[in-house]
Structure formats: structure tokens, C-alpha cells
Design a protein around this motif. Structure first.
Motif, short mmCIF file in Angstrom:
data_model
loop_
_atom_site.label_atom_id
_atom_site.label_comp_id
_atom_site.label_asym_id
_atom_site.label_seq_id
_atom_site.Cartn_x
_atom_site.Cartn_y
_atom_site.Cartn_z
N THR A 20 -0.79 43.60 -3.11
CA THR A 20 -1.26 42.22 -3.12
C THR A 20 -0.10 41.32 -3.49
O THR A 20 0.67 41.63 -4.40
N CYS A 36 -2.35 37.27 -0.38
CA CYS A 36 -2.54 38.08 0.81
C CYS A 36 -2.45 39.53 0.39
O CYS A 36 -1.84 39.87 -0.63
N GLU A 37 -3.09 40.36 1.15
CA GLU A 37 -3.08 41.79 0.86
C GLU A 37 -2.54 42.52 2.07
O GLU A 37 -2.92 42.23 3.21
N LYS A 79 -6.33 36.14 2.02
CA LYS A 79 -7.60 36.15 1.31
C LYS A 79 -8.37 34.84 1.41
O LYS A 79 -9.58 34.84 1.57
N SER A 109 -9.87 34.79 4.91
CA SER A 109 -10.50 36.04 5.36
C SER A 109 -10.02 36.43 6.76
O SER A 109 -10.79 36.89 7.59
#
Length: 103
Positions: free
Chosen positions: A21, A34-35, A48, A51
Motif C-alpha cells: 500500500t 493505492c494498493e 482506493k 475504486s
């Protein structure tokens, strides 16, 4: 065009070094994160707040792109772990330790 760019093949270890992350504080907004995950040998980035999850393709071990035209640049430390990511013009710092996120 973006869809005609060739993707490089990266090792499992190179991909694992990107998973985590990343967060940026953009005043006066809340933190933006953001991941980066991977599903097998396919890396993904998810913003995130929106989405939005997109598969990313390696141009090199640090440079990636999406079919939608977004460029993503990782900065790794000496052990190969990503410590920063630049998504478009936005820089985010790693906020989680390395974790195996393979699905």
C-alpha cells in the motif's frame, strides 16, 4: 499506441517487491492511497479513492503502464523493495511492509 507497447517479463521476486500500500497526503484532502497486488504473474494497481483497479504491464523492472495510457514508476531500495510509486504525476510512499499478496 499504448495498446501496442510490449510488456517485459519480470520474476516473481521482482513483482513481490512492488506489492503493498502506498499513500500520499495531498493538502487539504485526506490521504490518497493505492494498493499494488498481483494475481499470479499479473500485477494490478488500485486507486482506493476511486475504486479503480487496473492491470499494469512492465516496461522494465521499475516502469509500468496501463492500456489506458497511465504511466507508473516505482523506486526500489537496495533490497529490491519498492519504497515509492509515481502514478501519473502523483508520488506516493510505501506504507506497509512486504506481504505476500498473491491470490
Amino acid at each position: 499506441t499504448q495498446s501496442e507497447r510490449e510488456a517485459a517479463n519480470l520474476s516473481t521476486g521482482q513483482l513481490d517487491g512492488l506489492v503493498g500500500t502506498y499513500t500520499a497526503l495531498i493538502p487539504p484532502n485526506a490521504p490518497l492511497s493505492c494498493e499494488v497486488t498481483r494475481e499470479g504473474d499479473r500485477p494490478f494497481v488500485e486507486m482506493k479513492a476511486h475504486s479503480l483497479k487496473s492491470e499494469i504491464y512492465a516496461a522494465s523492472a521499475e516502469s509500468f503502464f496501463t492500456t489506458g495510457g497511465l504511466d507508473i514508476q516505482f523506486t526500489r531500495n537496495s533490497s529490491g523493495r519498492a519504497v515509492k510509486v509515481k502514478v501519473g504525476s502523483m508520488e506516493l510512499a510505501a506504507t506497509t511492509p512486504p506481504v505476500d499478496r498473491q491470490l
